[in-house]
Design a protein around this motif. Structure first.
Motif, PDB file in Angstrom:
ATOM      1  N   ALA A  10       0.672  -1.135  -0.110  1.00 17.58           N
ATOM      2  CA  ALA A  10      -0.112  -0.113   0.100  1.00 17.58           C
ATOM      3  C   ALA A  10       0.739   1.339  -0.157  1.00 17.58           C
ATOM      4  CB  ALA A  10      -0.985   0.000   1.184  1.00 17.58           C
ATOM      5  N   SER A  11       2.075   1.356   0.930  1.00 16.31           N
ATOM      6  CA  SER A  11       2.890   2.429   0.870  1.00 16.31           C
ATOM      7  C   SER A  11       3.368   2.624  -0.480  1.00 16.31           C
ATOM      8  CB  SER A  11       3.989   2.080   1.886  1.00 16.31           C
ATOM      9  OG  SER A  11       3.143   2.029   3.259  1.00 16.31           O
ATOM     10  N   THR A  12       3.922   1.680  -0.931  1.00 15.79           N
ATOM     11  CA  THR A  12       4.351   1.839  -2.438  1.00 15.79           C
ATOM     12  C   THR A  12       3.537   2.281  -3.234  1.00 15.79           C
ATOM     13  OG1 THR A  12       5.885  -0.173  -2.000  1.00 15.79           O
ATOM     14  CG2 THR A  12       5.634   0.541  -4.202  1.00 15.79           C
ATOM     15  N   GLY A  13       2.278   1.851  -3.283  1.00 16.01           N
ATOM     16  CA  GLY A  13       1.172   2.136  -4.172  1.00 16.01           C
ATOM     17  C   GLY A  13       1.062   3.607  -3.965  1.00 16.01           C
ATOM     18  N   HIS A  14       0.858   4.356  -2.923  1.00 16.58           N
ATOM     19  CA  HIS A  14       0.489   5.795  -2.515  1.00 16.58           C
ATOM     20  C   HIS A  14       1.712   6.416  -3.048  1.00 16.58           C
ATOM     21  CE1 HIS A  14      -3.016   4.960  -0.567  1.00 16.58           C
ATOM     22  NE2 HIS A  14      -2.630   4.302   0.386  1.00 16.58           N
ATOM     23  N   LEU A  15       3.025   6.064  -2.838  1.00 12.97           N
ATOM     24  CA  LEU A  15       4.261   6.806  -3.332  1.00 12.97           C
ATOM     25  C   LEU A  15       4.125   6.780  -5.115  1.00 12.97           C
ATOM     26  CD1 LEU A  15       6.887   5.503  -1.020  1.00 12.97           C
ATOM     27  CD2 LEU A  15       5.841   7.798  -1.203  1.00 12.97           C
TER      28      LEU A  15
END
Length: 312
Positions: free
Chosen positions: A12-17
């Motif tokens: 999820a963090s990778t997707g948001h970045l």
């Protein structure tokens, strides 16, 4: 269980970045497009931009994709038609018949169209009340940014109708890319294939429009640098990162970031073009950010379920 949750949080963090990075570039492309419109038509900009993007992706990932079935091939054809050819062409034509403010406001409803289609055609992605509330708040902010205190929205039926079609087409593209993302194909290779079909399907529009090859225009360093920005950054790189974002976050949560494009456009126009930022624009930017935050927070449980490899 803990390692699984940690893996989901990392995805999820990778997707948001990736989403933030993509939208930051897409929100500034108006500067390059505005400069290129001096020497190029909208269709020419569209063709050369994605041709450069395709060639770059071909250099990075030259391996051909072996598509398992004709049904999967149709997913790529549909994505190329909607996300590369139709969306940008319809948007550019709409600008001929209506104002940029109208197009900016209308196109910003893309997340809503995406959410509706995802609700019906994708597993684990459902419309929620929180998403709709956030959509309403963000849209009100976008309208304030577009009108900038004039509070006069002139209606132009043909152009406005085309502008409504554009985000619907982008929503179809988002759903198709989510389905493609679930297939065992390399992200860069899949994006390159989408570009290929987009360029092929664009050819009829070139013959029907005022298209000139005239490569001499690229000798102008300003034209060349802006096309490299659009081709390398906004097309080749950003379509790969966006497609990966849709795969990681889901079509609904990824589409929420589109709300931020008008905000980034306003900030970059102030920094680059020295355009004035009024209190109305600041209020609109705040409402847009607040609304996108509310929409983005929706459906965490559903998205956790959606990212589970065993779901669906």
């Amino acid at each position: 269980m803990t390692s699984h949750l940690s893996h989901q949080n990392t995805k999820a963090s990778t997707g948001h970045l990736l989403a933030l990075f993509t939208i930051l570039i897409w929100g500034t492309t108006f500067v390059s497009t505005k400069v290129l419109l001096i020497d190029f038509t909208p269709v020419e900009i569209l063709f050369f931009r994605f041709l450069i993007g395709y060639l770059v992706l071909l250099l990075i990932y030259p391996r051909s994709l072996r598509i398992a079935s004709f049904r999967e091939e149709w997913l790529f054809i549909g994505a190329g038609l909607c996300g590369v050819m139709l969306y940008f062409l319809i948007e550019n034509v709409a600008l001929v018949y209506t104002t940029a403010s109208n197009v900016g406001v209308i196109v910003s409803i893309a997340p809503f169209f995406t959410a509706v289609l995802a609700h019906f055609f994708l597993d684990g992605e459902k419309l929620t009340r929180r998403f709709l509330i956030g959509f309403g708040i963000a849209l009100s902010g976008i309208i304030l940014i577009a009108l900038n205190g004039s509070f006069v929205l002139q209606l132009n039926p043909v152009g406005d109708l085309l502008a409504f079609i554009a985000p619907a087409v982008w929503a179809i593209y988002s759903v198709l890319m989510r389905k493609i993302g679930e297939l065992p194909y390399h992200t860069i290779g899949a994006t390159r294939k989408v570009f290929f079909y987009g360029l092929v399907l664009m050819l009829p529009a070139l013959f029907l429009s005022d298209f000139h090859l005239d490569l001499g225009r690229f000798k102008n360093l300003t034209n060349l640098s802006n096309f490299l920005y659009l081709g390398l950054g906004a097309s080749a790189l950003c379509f790969v990162t966006w497609n990966r974002t849709v795969n990681l976050l889901g079509a609904i949560k990824a589409s929420v970031y589109i709300y931020l494009v008008p905000v980034i456009t306003v900030v970059s126009s102030a920094l680059i073009l020295r355009e004035q930022i009024t209190w109305v624009i600041l209020l609109g930017a705040f409402l847009t950010l607040f609304g996108s935050y509310i929409s983005e927070r929706t459906g965490n449980k559903l998205n956790n379920k959606n990212t589970n490899p065993r779901s669906g």
